[in-house]
Motif scaffolding. Structure first.
Motif, PDB file in Angstrom:
ATOM      1  N   ALA A 248     138.647  25.470  21.649  1.00  0.00           N
ATOM      2  CA  ALA A 248     139.533  24.095  20.486  1.00  0.00           C
ATOM      3  C   ALA A 248     137.704  23.559  20.711  1.00  0.00           C
ATOM      4  N   GLN A 249     137.965  23.008  21.103  1.00  0.00           N
ATOM      5  CA  GLN A 249     136.476  21.951  21.580  1.00  0.00           C
ATOM      6  C   GLN A 249     135.951  21.581  22.179  1.00  0.00           C
ATOM      7  N   LYS A 250     135.795  22.766  23.036  1.00  0.00           N
ATOM      8  CA  LYS A 250     135.216  23.401  24.401  1.00  0.00           C
ATOM      9  C   LYS A 250     134.518  24.715  24.964  1.00  0.00           C
ATOM     10  N   TYR A 251     133.135  24.523  25.545  1.00  0.00           N
ATOM     11  CA  TYR A 251     133.328  25.736  25.530  1.00  0.00           C
ATOM     12  C   TYR A 251     133.011  25.908  27.212  1.00  0.00           C
ATOM     13  N   PHE A 252     133.037  27.161  28.040  1.00  0.00           N
ATOM     14  CA  PHE A 252     132.612  27.513  29.861  1.00  0.00           C
ATOM     15  C   PHE A 252     132.559  28.830  30.260  1.00  0.00           C
ATOM     16  N   ARG A 253     132.205  27.892  30.786  1.00  0.00           N
ATOM     17  CA  ARG A 253     131.675  29.532  31.908  1.00  0.00           C
ATOM     18  C   ARG A 253     131.664  29.153  32.959  1.00  0.00           C
ATOM     19  N   TYR A 254     132.699  29.745  33.913  1.00  0.00           N
ATOM     20  CA  TYR A 254     133.247  30.322  35.204  1.00  0.00           C
ATOM     21  C   TYR A 254     133.140  31.593  35.815  1.00  0.00           C
ATOM     22  N   THR A 255     132.825  31.636  37.361  1.00  0.00           N
ATOM     23  CA  THR A 255     132.694  32.555  37.974  1.00  0.00           C
ATOM     24  C   THR A 255     134.398  33.390  37.890  1.00  0.00           C
ATOM     25  N   LEU A 256     134.347  35.091  37.665  1.00  0.00           N
ATOM     26  CA  LEU A 256     135.483  35.346  38.473  1.00  0.00           C
ATOM     27  C   LEU A 256     136.188  34.357  39.589  1.00  0.00           C
ATOM     28  N   MET A 257     135.506  34.458  40.482  1.00  0.00           N
ATOM     29  CA  MET A 257     135.824  33.355  41.413  1.00  0.00           C
ATOM     30  C   MET A 257     136.824  32.368  41.170  1.00  0.00           C
ATOM     31  N   GLY A 258     136.359  31.600  40.115  1.00  0.00           N
ATOM     32  CA  GLY A 258     137.271  30.343  39.644  1.00  0.00           C
ATOM     33  C   GLY A 258     135.697  29.792  39.788  1.00  0.00           C
ATOM     34  N   SER A 261     130.982  26.274  36.505  1.00  0.00           N
ATOM     35  CA  SER A 261     129.391  26.506  35.537  1.00  0.00           C
ATOM     36  C   SER A 261     129.158  25.285  35.243  1.00  0.00           C
ATOM     37  N   PHE A 262     129.640  25.765  34.001  1.00  0.00           N
ATOM     38  CA  PHE A 262     130.010  24.288  32.620  1.00  0.00           C
ATOM     39  C   PHE A 262     131.421  24.170  32.519  1.00  0.00           C
ATOM     40  N   ALA A 263     131.186  23.172  31.559  1.00  0.00           N
ATOM     41  CA  ALA A 263     132.364  23.197  30.014  1.00  0.00           C
ATOM     42  C   ALA A 263     131.882  21.988  29.965  1.00  0.00           C
ATOM     43  N   ARG A 264     131.509  22.050  28.577  1.00  0.00           N
ATOM     44  CA  ARG A 264     131.232  21.735  27.239  1.00  0.00           C
ATOM     45  C   ARG A 264     131.678  21.557  26.151  1.00  0.00           C
ATOM     46  N   LYS A 265     131.330  20.087  25.291  1.00  0.00           N
ATOM     47  CA  LYS A 265     132.423  19.363  24.266  1.00  0.00           C
ATOM     48  C   LYS A 265     131.692  20.119  23.497  1.00  0.00           C
ATOM     49  N   LEU A 266     132.000  20.600  21.629  1.00  0.00           N
ATOM     50  CA  LEU A 266     130.735  21.123  20.487  1.00  0.00           C
ATOM     51  C   LEU A 266     130.301  20.072  20.068  1.00  0.00           C
ATOM     52  N   PRO A 267     129.185  19.891  19.864  1.00  0.00           N
ATOM     53  CA  PRO A 267     128.152  19.368  19.186  1.00  0.00           C
ATOM     54  C   PRO A 267     128.806  18.402  18.488  1.00  0.00           C
ATOM     55  N   ILE A 271     133.531  21.513  14.784  1.00  0.00           N
ATOM     56  CA  ILE A 271     135.157  21.039  15.817  1.00  0.00           C
ATOM     57  C   ILE A 271     135.302  22.567  15.533  1.00  0.00           C
ATOM     58  N   ASP A 272     136.698  23.501  16.135  1.00  0.00           N
ATOM     59  CA  ASP A 272     137.971  24.567  16.151  1.00  0.00           C
ATOM     60  C   ASP A 272     136.885  25.806  16.287  1.00  0.00           C
ATOM     61  N   LEU A 273     136.639  25.272  17.430  1.00  0.00           N
ATOM     62  CA  LEU A 273     135.950  27.013  18.287  1.00  0.00           C
ATOM     63  C   LEU A 273     136.824  27.615  19.046  1.00  0.00           C
ATOM     64  N   SER A 274     136.702  28.590  18.238  1.00  0.00           N
ATOM     65  CA  SER A 274     137.456  30.198  17.980  1.00  0.00           C
ATOM     66  C   SER A 274     137.367  31.060  18.113  1.00  0.00           C
ATOM     67  N   HIS A 275     137.846  32.163  18.445  1.00  0.00           N
ATOM     68  CA  HIS A 275     137.343  33.945  18.210  1.00  0.00           C
ATOM     69  C   HIS A 275     135.793  34.528  19.234  1.00  0.00           C
ATOM     70  N   GLU A 276     134.910  32.895  18.544  1.00  0.00           N
ATOM     71  CA  GLU A 276     134.215  33.786  19.299  1.00  0.00           C
ATOM     72  C   GLU A 276     133.021  32.866  20.361  1.00  0.00           C
ATOM     73  N   VAL A 277     132.517  33.090  20.970  1.00  0.00           N
ATOM     74  CA  VAL A 277     131.353  32.567  22.255  1.00  0.00           C
ATOM     75  C   VAL A 277     130.551  33.444  22.852  1.00  0.00           C
ATOM     76  N   LEU A 278     129.461  34.009  22.254  1.00  0.00           N
ATOM     77  CA  LEU A 278     128.486  35.110  22.294  1.00  0.00           C
ATOM     78  C   LEU A 278     127.435  34.861  23.022  1.00  0.00           C
ATOM     79  N   PRO A 279     127.352  35.253  24.441  1.00  0.00           N
ATOM     80  CA  PRO A 279     125.901  34.442  25.554  1.00  0.00           C
ATOM     81  C   PRO A 279     124.651  35.598  24.238  1.00  0.00           C
ATOM     82  N   MET A 280     123.625  35.428  24.174  1.00  0.00           N
ATOM     83  CA  MET A 280     122.428  35.799  23.839  1.00  0.00           C
ATOM     84  C   MET A 280     121.123  36.088  25.048  1.00  0.00           C
ATOM     85  N   ASP A 281     120.157  37.198  24.583  1.00  0.00           N
ATOM     86  CA  ASP A 281     119.659  36.728  26.187  1.00  0.00           C
ATOM     87  C   ASP A 281     118.857  35.972  27.067  1.00  0.00           C
ATOM     88  N   ASN A 282     118.741  34.957  25.530  1.00  0.00           N
ATOM     89  CA  ASN A 282     117.877  34.344  26.115  1.00  0.00           C
ATOM     90  C   ASN A 282     117.673  32.858  26.425  1.00  0.00           C
TER      91      ASN A 282
END
Length: 602
Positions: A248-258, A261-267, A271-282
């Protein structure tokens, strides 16, 4: 008393003698002698076992290295007796250093696990079987739910596929709805109101849970902080195995060990982040968001939009690009041909499930998460993003419109949808269905005759597929075609609905599309998912793996999540898992194939 006095005097004389000689010693009082004589008990040559070392992954552990330097490490979590699935993987030196020990992944819940750890220490080969106890799986308790775990109705895997692991997200009900990105009456809302954190867990091919994520460690279920609420829907893995997802308002990166890495608020302004957070090669990420305080075109009104913006953020979380689909699609934001053919129960899951509800399109519908046309309403419902690096474009699944490819210049390149209801300029960009020889098929309005070809309707995950051609001329995509509103209408009998996984080959030069594979149509109602679900190609096994995430949702029966892996060349089903739950409208959102051998290579 005399004896005690003599012992003390003797001890004092001995101590004085040693000090005079320059010797040192530490003397413990008799009452604390046990503290100094205690030995550290461990199960092997290394240190102690710490279960759930990072607090959010209860079915993981670390065996501390205790300053030792094991080499050539391999871990095998042994399957339960009687046919359980082993999980085995190597551990690199980098992973050992990062955890200051050996990471253990894939434990059973509520079980004394047997974990075989092999390594070389000072030139000597060592093999130890550790016993590691875990707590039960933590489910989300809410009214009407009485089962902790999903019921395993079927579990099948052919030889060579027994070791597959599938991560799932399951969404349920909210604890409260005090917060919303809405006007004061709270009658319109967005993803900020989806207060139920998803249950994210992993199953093996027996349907056993082998990992889960305790999202309540960073989620506010009481509704006091809107920045800490929302559902986890999208999930992707980085090359090193890290998990990225949004809430919703944040996006995260975690290892599967828990490890976080980061938890960032949307700029600010989104608002309303859902459905897709897609990492790019860069190192950038593409996020599906909405825009706050948007000036509704052609009016003086201001409202928040709904699922119709894409932003690209850099590795520091700063916005570097925005795709405003209201502006890009122009008057096509009012295209209603598919929307009026939808079953409202497959859009708004909080309404009466016992009867059909058509979607209405009218000017009186308020702004907010209401399915209708025009900016400020749920006119697009973008539910997936795919990045095509060959021409720096994005492919978007607009659930309520079709599949659209858009360049960085904000121009639509092509549309995969029936050529109905589009403005003249967009109609010219709608792809023409052809057969394998390039011959035009008999498709009119939203119906095709004398062919297996069909468009996708209310689809999810229109992702580029590495199985087919992807070059300057061609693009191959795989799509989960949910099928609600197929042919822009509802069938006379609901049980005639069907979903499928489908592959399309798109000739971007000649603006044509060929259907090259499908699975699921033949299974009809018993594989139909009105919402959610996904399909993706696995090059290693040469299979498509997929989730039909809410079979029987729109019926009194238990809702099922069906996982399949299929060989597209032969049609053979390599894996089938049928999981079900006792609470409607809880649905599975996505699945993800996890390969343990890749998790600890770095």
């Amino acid at each position: 008393m005399a004896a005690i006095h003599f012992k003390r005097m003797a001890s004092s004389i001995a101590l004085a003698t040693m000090l005079a000689a320059g010797a040192t010693m530490v003397v413990a009082p008799d009452a604390h002698a046990a503290v100094f004589e205690r030995k550290k008990e461990t199960q092997g040559e290394l240190g102690k076992v710490i279960v759930n070392p990072y607090k959010v992954a209860p079915l993981t552990a670390v065996i501390e290295r205790e300053g030792k330097d094991p080499k050539n490490i391999r871990v095998t979590v042994l399957g339960k007796p009687g046919g359980g699935v082993d999980i085995s993987y190597p551990v690199s030196e980098g992973a050992l250093l990062n955890h200051d020990g050996i990471p253990i992944f894939g434990l059973y819940d509520d079980y004394v696990n047997q974990v075989k750890v092999e390594y070389t220490l000072d030139g000597k080969k060592i093999s130890t079987v550790y016993k590691i106890r875990t707590n039960p799986f933590t489910a989300r308790p809410f009214e009407g739910r009485y089962e902790l775990k999903p019921k395993v109705e079927k579990a099948k895997a052919v030889k060579g596929f027994e070791g597959r692991l599938y991560m799932l997200t399951m969404m349920g009900n909210a604890d409260n709805k005090e917060w919303a990105w809405a006007r004061p009456d709270h009658k319109a809302h967005g993803a900020g109101e989806w207060l139920e954190p998803a249950e994210i867990y992993m199953v093996d091919t027996k349907g056993e849970i082998r990992w889960f994520f305790d999202s309540e460690q960073f989620y506010d279920k009481y509704g006091r902080s809107i920045d800490d609420q929302g559902r986890i829907m999208s999930m992707h893995q980085m090359p090193n195995g890290d998990l990225v997802f949004g809430m919703a308002q944040k996006y995260f990166r975690y290892t599967l060990m828990g490890e976080p890495s980061f938890a960032r608020k949307l700029p600010r302004g989104y608002i309303d982040l859902s459905h897709e957070v897609l990492p790019m090669d860069n190192g950038h990420m593409l996020l599906r968001v909405a825009k706050t305080n948007y000036n509704i075109p052609g009016t003086k009104e201001v409202a928040h939009t709904v699922r119709d913006h894409i932003i690209e953020v850099d590795d520091g979380g700063r916005v570097v690009e925005e795709w405003d689909m209201v502006e890009i699609m122009g008057k096509n934001q009012f295209r209603k041909d598919l929307i009026v053919g939808l079953d409202a129960r497959a859009v708004c899951l909080n309404i009466d499930m016992s009867a059909d509800h058509p979607v209405e399109v009218k000017e009186s519908i308020p702004y907010g998460d209401n399915t209708s046309t025009g900016a400020g309403r749920n006119w697009a419902h973008i539910n997936s993003i795919s990045y095509d690096k060959k021409d720096d474009s994005i492919i978007l699944s607009l659930r309520h419109q079709g599949i659209v490819k858009v360049g960085r210049d904000k121009q639509v390149k092509w549309i995969l949808a029936p050529n109905v209801g589009w403005t003249k300029d967009m109609a010219a960009k709608v792809l023409t269905p052809v057969d394998r020889n390039g011959k035009k098929l008999n498709c009119e309005n939203a119906t095709c005759k004398d062919t297996d070809f069909d468009w996708s309707f209310t689809q999810h995950t229109a992702w580029i597929s590495e199985r087919g051609e992807n070059n300057a001329r061609f693009a191959t995509i795989s799509v989960f075609d949910n099928g609600d509103g197929r042919e822009h209408e509802q069938p006379a009998v609901s049980q005639d609905k069907w979903s499928r996984a489908v592959e399309y080959k798109i000739d971007e030069k000649n603006m044509t599309v060929q259907q090259t594979w499908q699975f699921g149509k033949e299974r009809g109602w018993d594989w139909y998912s009105a919402v959610t679900s996904n399909v993706k190609w696995d090059a290693e096994k040469g299979t498509y793996w997929m989730l039909s995430g809410n079979v029987h949702l729109l019926s009194p029966e238990r809702t099922q999540g069906i996982i399949n892996e299929v060989d597209p060349k032969t049609g053979e089903v390599k894996v089938e898992l049928v999981l079900s739950n006792d609470k409607k409208p809880a649905v599975y959102y996505r699945s993800h194939l996890v390969k343990p051998e890749n998790l600890f290579r770095y």
